[in-house]
Design a protein around this motif. Structure first.
Motif, PDB file in Angstrom:
ATOM      1  N   GLU A 237       0.854  -1.189   0.000  1.00 50.81           N
ATOM      2  CA  GLU A 237       0.000   0.000   0.000  1.00 50.81           C
ATOM      3  C   GLU A 237       0.888   1.236   0.000  1.00 50.81           C
ATOM      4  O   GLU A 237       1.781   1.367   0.833  1.00 50.81           O
ATOM      5  N   PRO A 238       0.666   2.157  -0.931  1.00 44.94           N
ATOM      6  CA  PRO A 238       1.518   3.353  -0.990  1.00 44.94           C
ATOM      7  C   PRO A 238       1.291   4.266   0.201  1.00 44.94           C
ATOM      8  O   PRO A 238       0.247   4.225   0.851  1.00 44.94           O
ATOM      9  N   HIS A 293       6.831   0.113  -1.383  1.00 43.31           N
ATOM     10  CA  HIS A 293       7.873  -0.920  -1.396  1.00 43.31           C
ATOM     11  C   HIS A 293       8.064  -1.504  -2.791  1.00 43.31           C
ATOM     12  O   HIS A 293       9.170  -1.897  -3.162  1.00 43.31           O
ATOM     13  N   CYS A 294       7.001  -1.584  -3.531  1.00 39.68           N
ATOM     14  CA  CYS A 294       7.026  -2.210  -4.854  1.00 39.68           C
ATOM     15  C   CYS A 294       7.684  -1.272  -5.860  1.00 39.68           C
ATOM     16  O   CYS A 294       7.184  -0.177  -6.101  1.00 39.68           O
ATOM     17  N   ALA A 295       8.790  -1.686  -6.429  1.00 41.28           N
ATOM     18  CA  ALA A 295       9.475  -0.862  -7.424  1.00 41.28           C
ATOM     19  C   ALA A 295       8.643  -0.788  -8.694  1.00 41.28           C
ATOM     20  O   ALA A 295       8.231  -1.805  -9.241  1.00 41.28           O
ATOM     21  N   TRP A 296       8.428   0.431  -9.148  1.00 35.23           N
ATOM     22  CA  TRP A 296       7.512   0.685 -10.251  1.00 35.23           C
ATOM     23  C   TRP A 296       6.186  -0.006  -9.941  1.00 35.23           C
ATOM     24  O   TRP A 296       5.638   0.141  -8.885  1.00 35.23           O
ATOM     25  N   ASP A 297       5.647  -0.772 -10.857  1.00 34.86           N
ATOM     26  CA  ASP A 297       4.370  -1.440 -10.610  1.00 34.86           C
ATOM     27  C   ASP A 297       4.528  -2.953 -10.623  1.00 34.86           C
ATOM     28  O   ASP A 297       3.535  -3.670 -10.670  1.00 34.86           O
ATOM     29  N   VAL A 298       5.755  -3.454 -10.597  1.00 34.52           N
ATOM     30  CA  VAL A 298       5.943  -4.874 -10.866  1.00 34.52           C
ATOM     31  C   VAL A 298       6.261  -5.722  -9.645  1.00 34.52           C
ATOM     32  O   VAL A 298       5.985  -6.914  -9.627  1.00 34.52           O
TER      33      VAL A 298
END
Length: 338
Positions: A237-238, A293-298
């Motif tokens: 979650e951003p 935590h997730c780099a870009w969307d992947v």
């Protein structure tokens, strides 16, 4: 004066609630994110040679200009139909390698309709909903109905990919790989490498195409990593952090603005804040930036490097975005056969 106060009250009532803030997202929270999902990685086991094609994002887009979201126009129909034809060529190519295919997908409803009279094969009622058109075009391959999610969604690109992958948890079909593609991604099936599938490694968009800084256009993930990958997307979650600003002593404490990060290529590399880019997560309030935590969307950066290291060659010509020349109004490679 009373009118001004009334209007201000109405505007305040329509203001959405403030987005989440997690100013103390530390390495510990990142470790917790990984600890919740990486145990879901399974041991390799024999699976039928079958590829789950996960299609996500917007379809029938008639503008490639950043920030424009028009869809389901006449040009969007032709370009999407051309992309559909390439997808089915890809299915045939994988079959020549011995792999069967099926499709799961998620997208949004159309936003802006244009004149539908020139369309000869689709009624105006059908064209009012692009999901119905996609369902008809991919009927022979769909394992489940296409999932529909809101057009305006916080962290929308990540959530759209997640909506499609989550469908794989609802079906009783064994598969050996997940190939995640955007609906509007043009592919060149002749450049698919058999080695990508036989190596049982994770591949991102810098192997499966030529996308410059974009890492999220195409990913190939073996079955044993699919559940963990879905979990990583779901659990991330951003959050908003205070934006660092110049001061007499350098920069104030906070999140330094960064236009992007290449952390998608690195194992466990820390992500950086992105400021003023609504396409990353959403609009950020003044003085704050988004992080996640997730780099870009992947989210592939959570997997160890050995899961992504391979001797297979990359194929820059496999995938390419469809671009609309800014101000020119002409398509580059979009109206194939239209």
């Amino acid at each position: 004066m009373l009118r001004v106060l009334v209007l201000a009250a109405v505007a305040a009532a329509q203001t959405p609630p403030p987005p989440p803030r997690r100013p103390n997202a530390t390495a510990a929270s990142r470790a917790a994110w990984k600890a919740a999902c990486l145990p879901k990685v399974q041991q390799p086991s024999p699976k039928p040679k079958r590829v789950a094609i996960s299609l996500w994002g917007e379809a029938f887009r008639d503008s490639r200009k950043r920030g424009e979201r028009r869809s389901c126009g006449i040009r969007g129909l032709h370009s999407q139909n051309a992309t559909r034809a390439l997808h089915f060529e890809l299915f045939d190519k994988l079959k020549s390698f011995g792999y069967e295919t099926f499709v799961v997908g998620a997208t949004t409803h159309c936003e802006v309709l244009e004149e539908v009279a020139p369309l000869q094969q689709l009624s105006s009622r059908a064209w009012d909903d692009g999901v119905k058109v996609l369902s008809k075009w991919y009927a022979s391959k769909l394992a489940l109905p296409i999932a529909v999610h809101p057009v305006r969604l916080l962290n929308g690109a990540l959530k759209s990919r997640l909506a499609s992958l989550a469908l794989l948890q609802k079906i009783n079909i064994e598969y050996s790989h997940v190939l995640s593609l955007r609906w509007d991604l043009r592919v060149a099936p002749e450049h698919v490498e058999r080695c990508w599938f036989e190596s049982r490694r994770i591949f991102d968009s810098h192997v499966l195409g030529n996308f410059s800084l974009d890492w999220d256009r195409a990913e190939l993930v073996p079955f044993e990593y699919a559940a963990a990958w879905t979990c990583l997307l779901d659990e991330d979650e951003p959050w908003l952090e205070a934006r660092s600003t110049p001061s007499s002593n350098g920069w104030t404490e906070g999140c330094a603005p960064d236009a992007g990060t290449t952390a998608a290529a690195l194992y466990d590399a820390p992500t950086k804040c992105v400021c003023g880019d609504p396409g990353f997560v959403g609009f950020d309030p003044p003085g704050e930036c988004w992080n996640r935590h997730c780099a870009w969307d992947v989210c592939l950066n959570a997997f160890p490097s050995e899961a992504r290291r391979s001797s297979c060659r990359s194929a820059p010509a496999f995938g390419a975005k469809l671009h609309l020349k800014h101000g020119g109004g002409t398509w580059e490679g979009a109206l194939l056969g239209a």
